[in-house]
Design an enzyme around this catalytic site. Structure first.
Site, PDB file in Angstrom:
ATOM      1  CE  LYS A 151      -4.128  -2.230   1.611  1.00 20.09           C
ATOM      2  NZ  LYS A 151      -3.651  -3.609   1.347  1.00 20.09           N
TER       3      LYS A 151
HETATM    4  C1  LIG Z   1      -4.203  -4.597   0.528  1.00 20.33           C
HETATM    5  C2  LIG Z   1      -3.430  -5.848   0.329  1.00 20.33           C
HETATM    6  C3  LIG Z   1      -3.774  -6.789  -0.657  1.00 20.33           C
HETATM    7  C4  LIG Z   1      -5.006  -6.657  -1.535  1.00 20.33           C
HETATM    8  O1  LIG Z   1      -4.927  -5.612  -2.454  1.00 20.33           O
HETATM    9  P1  LIG Z   1      -6.273  -5.064  -3.134  1.00 20.33           P
HETATM   10  O2  LIG Z   1      -5.834  -3.886  -3.923  1.00 20.33           O
HETATM   11  O3  LIG Z   1      -7.163  -4.668  -1.985  1.00 20.33           O
HETATM   12  O4  LIG Z   1      -6.837  -6.149  -3.940  1.00 20.33           O
HETATM   13  C5  LIG Z   1      -2.974  -7.916  -0.800  1.00 20.33           C
HETATM   14  N1  LIG Z   1      -1.904  -8.121   0.007  1.00 20.33           N
HETATM   15  C6  LIG Z   1      -1.548  -7.239   0.953  1.00 20.33           C
HETATM   16  C7  LIG Z   1      -0.381  -7.538   1.816  1.00 20.33           C
HETATM   17  C8  LIG Z   1      -2.282  -6.066   1.146  1.00 20.33           C
HETATM   18  O5  LIG Z   1      -1.915  -5.204   2.114  1.00 20.33           O
END
Ligand SMILES: *Cc1c(COP(=O)(O)O)cnc(C)c1O
Length: 481
Positions: A106
């Site tokens: 993120k």
């Molecule tokens: C947020 C997240 C995801 C999922 O991503 P999306 O964009 O919500 O599909 C997968 N793995 C990790 C570690 C995340 O923090």
């Protein structure tokens, strides 16, 4: 370039307004009415920051000085100049999205969003400050704090469930520095915190607050668009490594929760990047696997707790954007989302399902299989991956085995293994006793893989945010900021 909701073609707003608003007034998500013209081959030539600048300028043309914003967002904050390197592991490329300031994928988007939001605010001549409100089950809170701390004209307030996040995640948040940050534990679970935040938005709609409220969630186009860059970067890295020729299609396997990451891959494809199949990887919460295979989205099932908590989700918000992109039919999207809301289930028309299946493939894996993969990839390839990445790996293996497609495959790696030390230790046969900090040290000793600095320096750091409140107190907490 004008944006409108996925649920109606009007009203139309410019891209700066779409970023400022986040969610469209009718509850839909903002999308551009037509996609921008884009020179994808030229985009592949530059650095990762050049790529970001070109992609974001194309999607958000009403936000000026994109070059400076990208520099502010990323300079000196990631472990490598590539920001998101692709490494070769066995038969696959692994696109490492966790080399940012909080070791979570993120970071790529949440480093950029504050820049976009403040620039949009200035472009629109908005005078009031913005307060970002976020409920977090762990990763988003810290990445948002890191992105928004000390950004002028913006404050950030993060609520997390007391006892509901890992030791490391809590330590990451409560030690956050910055003069505009607020972190508060709520007595309750994640749903209580999230419902509390929604209630605050509703209660404040009519109020004259000193600040405007906004969210850091991936419903905002300003959070989604920065994620397109790394598909281009990964393609370039495969070219440079001689794994593909220019124009060859590449498949990507994406550990999926809210469908933001994988949708960014589809947007990269729409911009011209030669993307093959996008593989939607889930854990035991396999709503999306069922949907992509059958056309029926059914959230009427229990939410399971798994070793990959960031994918524990039953309603994937950004899927709505895909339904709009593939159907172009806002009335249809509006009807389907209404059904999801009232009945918990919808089925897409056959023609739309065919379009989805032309572009996407789906599979899921349970915790036992994820652990088997972490152990095997470590033993056979000397590469340590986390449980989310393992789900992506599993889906990539299933896809190759079931379709015989031999194109290059990239697995997106969304978290550092050190964010989930117990699951990873147990998968490689290590002892999981002690605190998460003790587990990190043991994982390091066993594997020799370095601990990211932001995690290795956490233990013992001063806790600055120790407030704990009841969920009924969340509104008054925000009003007192
Ligand atoms: C947020 C997240 C995801 C999922 O991503 P999306 O964009 O919500 O599909 C997968 N793995 C990790 C570690 C995340 O923090």
């Amino acid at each position: 370039m004008l944006y409108h909701s996925t649920r109606s073609e009007h009203p139309r707003v410019d891209s700066a307004q779409a970023v400022l608003e986040g969610l469209a007034p009718d509850g839909g998500l903002y999308m551009p009415h037509a996609l921008p013209e884009f020179d994808w081959q030229k985009c592949l030539e530059g650095s990762s920051m050049d790529m970001s600048e070109q992609i974001l300028s194309a999607f958000l043309p009403d936000i000026p000085d994109m070059r400076a914003l990208v520099k502010n967002a990323y300079t000196g904050k990631f472990e490598t100049e590539a920001l998101t390197p692709t490494v070769s592991v066995g038969n696959f490329g692994v696109l490492e999205l966790f080399r940012g300031p909080t070791s979570a994928f993120k970071d790529v988007a949440l480093s950029m969003l504050p820049q976009l939001l403040t620039a949009a605010k200035n472009a629109k001549g908005m005078k009031r400050d913005i307060m970002i409100l976020t409920a977090t089950s762990g990763d988003t809170g810290k990445a948002a704090l890191e992105g928004f701390h000390d950004v002028p004209g913006v404050g950030i307030c993060v609520f997390y469930p007391q006892g509901g996040v890992s030791q490391v995640q809590r330590a990451q948040m409560v030690t956050q520095e910055g003069n505009n940050v607020h972190v508060c534990a709520v007595r309750g679970n994640f749903d209580d915190a999230q419902t509390g935040v929604k209630n605050i938005f509703a209660a404040c709609r009519e109020k004259e607050l000193p600040f405007a409220l906004s969210s850091a969630n991936s419903i905002n186009i300003g959070r989604l668009a920065p994620q397109i860059m790394y598909y281009f970067r990964s393609y370039r890295d495969l070219l440079d490594a001689g794994k593909i020729q220019m124009g060859d299609r590449v498949n990507f396997s994406v550990p999926t929760g809210n469908f933001g990451d994988i949708l960014a891959g589809y947007l990269a494809k729409l911009l011209g990047l030669p993307v093959g199949t996008l593989i939607c990887a889930s854990n035991a919460n396999n709503v999306l696997t069922d949907f992509i295979r059958s056309g029926t989205y059914d959230r009427r099932r229990p939410l399971l707790k798994t070793a990959s908590p960031s994918m524990d989700i039953l309603v994937s918000s950004n899927l709505e954007r895909l339904l709009y992109l593939l159907s172009g039919d806002t009335a249809l999207v509006s009807r389907l989302m209404g059904q999801l809301n009232t009945e918990g289930v919808y089925t897409v028309p056959e023609a739309l399902l065919e379009k989805i299946q032309d572009q996407f493939w789906a599979a899921y894996c349970d915790d036992a299989r994820a652990a088997e993969i972490i152990g095997r990839v470590w033993r056979e390839e000397g590469y340590l991956c986390d449980p989310h990445t393992a789900a992506g790996w599993a889906a990539a293996e299933d896809y190759a085995a079931q379709t015989g497609d031999t194109r290059a495959m990239v697995v997106l790696s969304t978290a550092s293994p050190y964010k989930f030390p117990a699951a990873v230790l147990s998968a490689i046969g290590g002892d999981t006793s002690g605190s998460e900090f003790a587990q990190m040290a043991r994982l390091r000793a066993l594997t020799g893989v370095p601990i990211p600095k932001n995690l290795s320096t956490l233990e013992g750091r001063e806790e600055k945010h120790t407030a704990v409140i009841d969920k009924e107190q969340m509104l008054s907490y925000v009003l007192s900021l």
